[in-house]
Scaffold this motif. Structure first.
Motif, mmCIF file in Angstrom:
data_model
loop_
_atom_site.group_PDB
_atom_site.id
_atom_site.type_symbol
_atom_site.label_atom_id
_atom_site.label_comp_id
_atom_site.label_asym_id
_atom_site.label_seq_id
_atom_site.Cartn_x
_atom_site.Cartn_y
_atom_site.Cartn_z
ATOM 1 N N ALA A 283 0.828 -1.204 0.000
ATOM 2 C CA ALA A 283 0.000 0.000 0.000
ATOM 3 C C ALA A 283 0.863 1.255 0.000
ATOM 4 O O ALA A 283 0.607 2.202 -0.760
ATOM 5 C CB ALA A 283 -0.928 -0.006 1.212
ATOM 6 N N ILE A 284 1.889 1.258 0.813
ATOM 7 C CA ILE A 284 2.790 2.415 0.866
ATOM 8 C C ILE A 284 3.475 2.605 -0.480
ATOM 9 O O ILE A 284 3.605 3.718 -0.986
ATOM 10 C CB ILE A 284 3.818 2.242 2.005
ATOM 11 N N GLN A 285 3.889 1.519 -1.098
ATOM 12 C CA GLN A 285 4.560 1.592 -2.402
ATOM 13 C C GLN A 285 3.628 2.164 -3.463
ATOM 14 O O GLN A 285 4.012 3.017 -4.250
ATOM 15 C CB GLN A 285 5.059 0.201 -2.795
ATOM 16 N N ALA A 286 2.379 1.725 -3.501
ATOM 17 C CA ALA A 286 1.429 2.197 -4.511
ATOM 18 C C ALA A 286 1.137 3.688 -4.346
ATOM 19 O O ALA A 286 1.141 4.447 -5.320
ATOM 20 C CB ALA A 286 0.134 1.391 -4.432
ATOM 21 N N VAL A 287 0.908 4.108 -3.124
ATOM 22 C CA VAL A 287 0.587 5.518 -2.873
ATOM 23 C C VAL A 287 1.796 6.401 -3.122
ATOM 24 O O VAL A 287 1.690 7.473 -3.736
ATOM 25 C CB VAL A 287 0.048 5.693 -1.435
ATOM 26 N N SER A 288 2.978 5.972 -2.695
ATOM 27 C CA SER A 288 4.173 6.808 -2.888
ATOM 28 C C SER A 288 4.550 6.901 -4.363
ATOM 29 O O SER A 288 4.997 7.955 -4.824
ATOM 30 C CB SER A 288 5.348 6.295 -2.061
ATOM 31 N N ARG A 289 4.349 5.838 -5.136
ATOM 32 C CA ARG A 289 4.626 5.902 -6.568
ATOM 33 C C ARG A 289 3.709 6.915 -7.246
ATOM 34 O O ARG A 289 4.144 7.727 -8.055
ATOM 35 C CB ARG A 289 4.464 4.520 -7.207
ATOM 36 N N GLU A 290 2.436 6.883 -6.895
ATOM 37 C CA GLU A 290 1.494 7.822 -7.488
ATOM 38 C C GLU A 290 1.809 9.254 -7.061
ATOM 39 O O GLU A 290 1.719 10.183 -7.862
ATOM 40 C CB GLU A 290 0.056 7.457 -7.123
ATOM 41 N N ALA A 291 2.200 9.449 -5.812
ATOM 42 C CA ALA A 291 2.571 10.788 -5.347
ATOM 43 C C ALA A 291 3.789 11.303 -6.102
ATOM 44 O O ALA A 291 3.854 12.479 -6.478
ATOM 45 C CB ALA A 291 2.840 10.760 -3.846
ATOM 46 N N TYR A 292 4.735 10.438 -6.356
ATOM 47 C CA TYR A 292 5.932 10.828 -7.109
ATOM 48 C C TYR A 292 5.568 11.288 -8.516
ATOM 49 O O TYR A 292 5.997 12.341 -8.968
ATOM 50 C CB TYR A 292 6.920 9.658 -7.173
ATOM 51 N N PHE A 293 4.769 10.486 -9.215
ATOM 52 C CA PHE A 293 4.404 10.853 -10.583
ATOM 53 C C PHE A 293 3.535 12.106 -10.628
ATOM 54 O O PHE A 293 3.641 12.908 -11.547
ATOM 55 C CB PHE A 293 3.722 9.693 -11.306
ATOM 56 N N ALA B 175 -10.352 5.373 -7.559
ATOM 57 C CA ALA B 175 -9.365 4.653 -8.363
ATOM 58 C C ALA B 175 -8.103 4.386 -7.552
ATOM 59 O O ALA B 175 -7.524 3.301 -7.633
ATOM 60 C CB ALA B 175 -9.025 5.455 -9.619
ATOM 61 N N MET B 176 -7.690 5.352 -6.759
ATOM 62 C CA MET B 176 -6.474 5.182 -5.957
ATOM 63 C C MET B 176 -6.684 4.116 -4.873
ATOM 64 O O MET B 176 -5.813 3.267 -4.655
ATOM 65 C CB MET B 176 -6.076 6.500 -5.326
ATOM 66 N N VAL B 177 -7.833 4.147 -4.219
ATOM 67 C CA VAL B 177 -8.115 3.151 -3.182
ATOM 68 C C VAL B 177 -8.202 1.752 -3.795
ATOM 69 O O VAL B 177 -7.666 0.785 -3.245
ATOM 70 C CB VAL B 177 -9.410 3.520 -2.427
ATOM 71 N N LYS B 178 -8.848 1.634 -4.942
ATOM 72 C CA LYS B 178 -8.981 0.337 -5.607
ATOM 73 C C LYS B 178 -7.611 -0.221 -5.993
ATOM 74 O O LYS B 178 -7.310 -1.386 -5.740
ATOM 75 C CB LYS B 178 -9.854 0.488 -6.853
ATOM 76 N N ASN B 179 -6.772 0.610 -6.598
ATOM 77 C CA ASN B 179 -5.450 0.137 -7.008
ATOM 78 C C ASN B 179 -4.554 -0.163 -5.811
ATOM 79 O O ASN B 179 -3.816 -1.151 -5.815
ATOM 80 C CB ASN B 179 -4.773 1.165 -7.918
ATOM 81 N N THR B 180 -4.629 0.669 -4.788
ATOM 82 C CA THR B 180 -3.826 0.431 -3.593
ATOM 83 C C THR B 180 -4.246 -0.879 -2.934
ATOM 84 O O THR B 180 -3.404 -1.659 -2.494
ATOM 85 C CB THR B 180 -3.959 1.608 -2.619
ATOM 86 N N GLY B 181 -5.538 -1.143 -2.883
ATOM 87 C CA GLY B 181 -6.026 -2.405 -2.330
ATOM 88 C C GLY B 181 -5.549 -3.598 -3.133
ATOM 89 O O GLY B 181 -5.162 -4.621 -2.578
ATOM 90 N N LYS B 182 -5.568 -3.453 -4.468
ATOM 91 C CA LYS B 182 -5.115 -4.550 -5.330
ATOM 92 C C LYS B 182 -3.628 -4.829 -5.117
ATOM 93 O O LYS B 182 -3.219 -5.982 -4.979
ATOM 94 C CB LYS B 182 -5.372 -4.205 -6.792
ATOM 95 N N GLU B 183 -2.822 -3.773 -5.081
ATOM 96 C CA GLU B 183 -1.386 -3.988 -4.874
ATOM 97 C C GLU B 183 -1.095 -4.529 -3.484
ATOM 98 O O GLU B 183 -0.218 -5.373 -3.310
ATOM 99 C CB GLU B 183 -0.609 -2.699 -5.137
ATOM 100 N N SER B 184 -1.832 -4.064 -2.488
ATOM 101 C CA SER B 184 -1.654 -4.596 -1.133
ATOM 102 C C SER B 184 -1.970 -6.080 -1.103
ATOM 103 O O SER B 184 -1.246 -6.866 -0.489
ATOM 104 C CB SER B 184 -2.578 -3.876 -0.151
ATOM 105 N N LEU B 185 -3.043 -6.458 -1.766
ATOM 106 C CA LEU B 185 -3.419 -7.867 -1.821
ATOM 107 C C LEU B 185 -2.352 -8.694 -2.527
ATOM 108 O O LEU B 185 -1.991 -9.787 -2.069
ATOM 109 C CB LEU B 185 -4.760 -8.021 -2.540
#
Length: 178
Positions: A46-56, A96-106
Motif C-alpha cells: 500500500a505504501i509503495q502504490a501511494v508513494s509511486r502515485e505521489a511521485y508521478f 481509483a487510488m483506493v482500488k489500485n492500492t487495495g489490489k497492490e496490497s493484496l
C-alpha cells in the motif's frame, strides 16, 4: 504499561515492539506465519502504490512530463500508474487510488503469505530448510503472483515461476554471506 507511557511512545518504539510479540495467535504456527507475513507485506504494498502515485503527480505538476524532462528509464514505469486517477471528479480519483492500492496490497500480501507458508510447511514436512524449499516456494509464489495479473499468459506464468525460484534460491544461498 501506563496511559502516560502509551502517549509518549515513538514510532520506533512501536516498531520494536512488533519484533517481541506476535500480531496474531490463530492456534497454529503456520497460520500465524502466513497471517503476519500477509499483513506486513500488504502494508508495504500500500505504501509503495501511494508513494509511486505521489511521485508521478509531483513530477507532472513540476512540468517535467510536458517538457520531455522525464528520464527514459522512468517512462516505462508510467504504465504502472493508477488507471483512472485523473477522473472527472476528486471522488473518482480517490476511488481509483483506493482500488489500485487495495489490489497492490493484496498482491504483496498474497506473495508474502504464500512464500512464508510454503517455506515453513516444507521445512516441517522435509525436516530441513535448504535451497530446495526456497526454490519450490519461490516458484509457486511466482505462479500465484502471475495469476493476479490482468492479462497473464502461459509465458508470463512460467517466467514468474522461474524468476521466483531463482530469486528465492539466491536469497537462501546468500543468507550467511552478508
Amino acid at each position: 504499561m501506563s496511559k502516560r507511557d502509551m502517549e509518549t511512545r515513538s514510532l520506533l518504539d512501536e516498531l520494536r515492539s512488533f519484533e517481541k510479540g506476535a500480531f496474531f495467535d490463530l492456534g497454529h504456527p503456520l497460520l500465524n506465519r502466513i497471517a503476519e507475513s500477509f499483513v506486513k507485506a500488504a502494508g508495504i504494498g500500500a505504501i509503495q502504490a501511494v508513494s509511486r502515485e505521489a511521485y508521478f503527480t509531483a513530477i507532472e505538476s513540476a512540468g517535467f512530463e510536458s517538457s520531455g524532462g522525464m528520464p527514459p528509464e522512468m517512462s516505462g514505469a508510467k504504465k504502472h500508474r493508477i488507471p483512472g486517477l485523473k477522473g472527472e471528479t476528486n471522488r473518482k480519483s480517490l476511488e481509483a487510488m483506493v482500488k489500485n492500492t487495495g489490489k497492490e496490497s493484496l498482491q504483496w500480501g498474497l506473495a508474502a503469505g504464500v512464500y512464508s507458508g510454503l517455506t515453513y510447511g516444507l521445512k516441517e514436512a522435509r525436516g530441513a530448510h535448504d535451497w530446495k524449499n526456497s526454490a519450490i516456494a519461490g516458484a509457486v509464489t511466482g505462479v500465484t503472483l502471475a495469476l493476479t495479473f490482468e492479462d497473464s499468459s502461459h509465458e508470463q506464468i512460467v517466467q514468474c515461476a522461474i524468476t521466483g525460484a531463482a530469486l528465492s534460491t539466491a536469497a537462501n544461498l546468500l543468507t550467511g554471506i552478508f
